[in-house]
Design a protein around this motif. Sequence first.
Motif, short mmCIF file in Angstrom:
data_model
loop_
_atom_site.label_atom_id
_atom_site.label_comp_id
_atom_site.label_asym_id
_atom_site.label_seq_id
_atom_site.Cartn_x
_atom_site.Cartn_y
_atom_site.Cartn_z
N GLY A 108 -8.28 21.16 6.99
CA GLY A 108 -7.57 21.65 5.80
C GLY A 108 -8.86 22.12 4.74
N PHE A 109 -9.84 22.44 4.86
CA PHE A 109 -10.68 22.99 3.93
C PHE A 109 -10.31 24.39 3.70
CE2 PHE A 109 -14.18 20.18 5.74
CZ PHE A 109 -13.82 19.03 5.02
N LYS A 110 -10.84 24.72 2.47
CA LYS A 110 -10.56 26.45 1.99
C LYS A 110 -11.31 27.45 2.54
CE LYS A 110 -7.13 25.19 -0.98
NZ LYS A 110 -6.85 23.74 -0.85
N ASN A 111 -10.85 28.63 2.93
CA ASN A 111 -11.17 29.70 3.27
C ASN A 111 -11.63 30.52 1.83
OD1 ASN A 111 -11.66 32.45 3.79
ND2 ASN A 111 -11.22 32.22 5.72
N PHE A 112 -12.72 30.41 1.29
CA PHE A 112 -12.80 30.94 -0.16
C PHE A 112 -12.25 32.43 -0.40
CE2 PHE A 112 -15.34 27.30 -0.12
CZ PHE A 112 -14.94 26.49 -1.14
N VAL A 113 -12.43 33.14 0.47
CA VAL A 113 -12.07 34.56 0.46
C VAL A 113 -10.57 34.59 0.20
CG1 VAL A 113 -12.00 36.77 1.15
CG2 VAL A 113 -14.24 35.60 1.74
N ASP A 114 -9.73 33.70 0.90
CA ASP A 114 -8.42 33.76 0.80
C ASP A 114 -7.84 33.17 -0.23
OD1 ASP A 114 -8.37 35.52 3.36
OD2 ASP A 114 -7.94 33.67 4.47
N TYR A 115 -8.69 31.87 -0.72
CA TYR A 115 -8.21 31.12 -1.87
C TYR A 115 -8.42 31.93 -2.89
CZ TYR A 115 -8.49 26.88 -4.75
OH TYR A 115 -8.33 26.44 -5.75
N LEU A 119 -5.40 32.74 -5.61
CA LEU A 119 -5.53 32.69 -7.32
C LEU A 119 -5.29 33.97 -8.07
CD1 LEU A 119 -8.42 30.07 -7.25
CD2 LEU A 119 -6.02 29.65 -7.75
N LEU A 120 -5.96 35.03 -7.51
CA LEU A 120 -5.75 36.25 -8.34
C LEU A 120 -4.52 36.78 -8.14
CD1 LEU A 120 -8.89 38.18 -7.03
CD2 LEU A 120 -8.60 37.17 -9.35
N ARG A 255 16.85 40.08 -9.33
CA ARG A 255 15.53 39.22 -9.43
C ARG A 255 14.56 39.41 -8.57
NH1 ARG A 255 17.03 33.05 -9.76
NH2 ARG A 255 14.74 33.13 -10.19
N GLN A 256 13.37 39.50 -8.58
CA GLN A 256 12.27 39.59 -7.83
C GLN A 256 11.74 38.56 -7.60
OE1 GLN A 256 9.47 43.02 -8.77
NE2 GLN A 256 9.20 43.53 -6.65
N VAL A 257 11.69 38.00 -6.46
CA VAL A 257 11.31 36.50 -6.18
C VAL A 257 10.18 36.41 -4.97
CG1 VAL A 257 13.43 35.43 -7.20
CG2 VAL A 257 13.03 36.06 -4.68
N TRP A 258 9.37 35.22 -5.09
CA TRP A 258 8.55 34.70 -4.10
C TRP A 258 8.89 34.22 -3.06
CZ3 TRP A 258 4.04 36.31 -2.20
CH2 TRP A 258 3.15 35.53 -1.36
N LEU A 259 9.41 34.89 -1.89
CA LEU A 259 10.16 34.20 -1.01
C LEU A 259 9.84 33.03 -0.16
CD1 LEU A 259 11.48 37.36 0.65
CD2 LEU A 259 12.61 36.00 -1.11
N PRO A 260 8.42 32.67 0.04
CA PRO A 260 7.91 31.78 0.92
C PRO A 260 8.14 30.32 0.11
CG PRO A 260 6.25 33.51 0.91
CD PRO A 260 7.28 33.89 -0.01
N ASP A 261 8.52 30.30 -1.33
CA ASP A 261 8.56 29.10 -1.86
C ASP A 261 10.22 28.92 -2.33
OD1 ASP A 261 8.81 27.16 -4.46
OD2 ASP A 261 6.84 26.97 -3.83
N PRO A 262 11.01 27.93 -1.87
CA PRO A 262 12.27 27.77 -2.10
C PRO A 262 12.43 28.04 -3.78
CG PRO A 262 11.42 25.89 -0.93
CD PRO A 262 10.25 26.55 -1.23
N LYS A 269 -0.87 27.61 -4.19
CA LYS A 269 -0.79 26.89 -2.91
C LYS A 269 0.11 27.60 -1.86
CE LYS A 269 0.72 22.66 -1.04
NZ LYS A 269 1.38 21.22 -1.23
N SER A 270 1.38 28.15 -2.27
CA SER A 270 2.00 28.97 -1.46
C SER A 270 1.52 30.24 -0.87
CB SER A 270 3.65 29.20 -1.78
OG SER A 270 3.46 29.85 -3.00
N GLY A 271 0.85 30.80 -1.85
CA GLY A 271 0.27 32.26 -1.50
C GLY A 271 -1.01 31.86 -0.50
N TYR A 272 -1.78 30.84 -0.79
CA TYR A 272 -2.93 30.59 0.39
C TYR A 272 -2.19 30.24 1.68
CZ TYR A 272 -7.14 28.59 2.64
OH TYR A 272 -7.89 28.14 3.59
N LYS A 273 -1.05 29.46 1.57
CA LYS A 273 -0.47 29.21 2.91
C LYS A 273 0.12 30.58 3.58
CE LYS A 273 3.18 26.19 4.83
NZ LYS A 273 4.33 25.33 4.36
#
Length: 493
Positions: A108-115, A119-120, A255-262, A269-273
Amino acid sequence: MGKYLGLPETFGRCKKDIFTGMVDKIRQRAHSWTTRFLSGAGKHVMLQSVLTALPTFSMTSFKIPISLCKRIQSILTRFWWDSSPDVHKIAWVAWNIMAQPKYLGGLGFKNFVDYNDSLLAKLGWRIMHNPDSLLTKVLKGKYFPDCSFLESSVKTGASHGWTSVMAGKAVLEKGLGYLVGNGENIKVWSDPWLSPSKPETPIGPPTLANQNLLVADLLHSQSNEWDLEKIRLHLPLYEEKIRLLIPSSRKQWDRQVWLPDPSGLYSAKSGYKKIAEEKLIVQQDQFDWKKMVWKLQVPPKIQHFLWRVLHNAIPVGSLLAIRGIQSALNCKRCGELESIQHLFSSCPFAVQFWSKVPLVTPTVDPASLIVFSDWYSAQVYRTALPPLGVVSSPLVPWLLWNLWTARNKLVFEGKAFHAEDIISKAVAEARVWEDAILGKKKEQKKGPQVTTEKGSHRSFTINDPPPPPPILRLCSRLLLFSVTEEAWKPTDK
């Protein structure tokens, strides 16, 4: 805000100093800890909670170069495998494997490029949902004056700040979708609106007549319900999916929403996932890491030990020979080439060891299993017989841990232990762990304990008033002490 406007020389030097200082700070913090006395679980906590968090602030604003991410990754890799900064040990498992989720065999460590990209993406989310902010107005006036943020692109000569925002926009595009309101802002053929769980658009090509079709054109103007005739005319293949969508009866805005999160809101966190899920390759016959390692009722240090064993990441003879080390490759007990399978199952000492452990007979004969993961899967949940007194936690992980420590005592200190001694030590440790876990659960059920004046204990109930703060109790006792005649005796000077 000035970092997004593009100051070539000054900002370039400042950016370089920030990145260099960040790497130096991570290295200094990693070298300041004595990891010799930390278990694998302790290192895992320190790496996840402190070292990984250090570059987070810079990553929320800048796109970190890949070379810099590799330098950070190298520092964390050395922290994980080395016992001190001066002693470099073998890195048994690659970082890209350790960066996978735990249920796929990683840590479960971070891949820093994707992380960094996840964040951006928060910057892009703020630009989309805060159009009146000063930053959004400045960026829109300079980089996308004639289009929306999602239609913008990287332009020649753009600042590093805008390039970073574009890297985050690429993450947003992976999970953005629409909730249908009045349908006036949703383009049928280009916007993702067909599914509330994943971005999905109709597959064209559209005709010349309906190429500019809006979702509002598929709705009744009065009731705002789906017009089935128009759907069958323009999108007959998607009728079932469209009818599952329930548009707003009050004709609210789309509404424009982020679908991976309920919740529909974007989070790092959801973006990295979401990024990690697209890179995962799940095998059909995959080992169940959650059940076999991470869900076991054993200490975290044993879980990390089992993870290393199942990844061939312990220094036994056969694995050392693969890495070019040709000394002390044979088993100290029988003289054969030492491997993980030999050490824990096929060595004559191991065979004698398992025959003396009072466990329920397995359904599959472990001796017939060649691959160690299969042997482990057949052994790990074998129930201990009643005389041992180990009920809730599995005993096999404790036995494997003590077999390994006994092997290290023999190799490095020349101390040999009998099979009965190793079994007794494993059973004693398992009992202590089980008693501690059961005692903790009982305390949680009873509630917090409070000590009264006479030393007795009682549990809090719902109707009990909360105890006074310690400072008030101390002041009340001092006041009582000061007014007592026997206690107050002034001294003569």
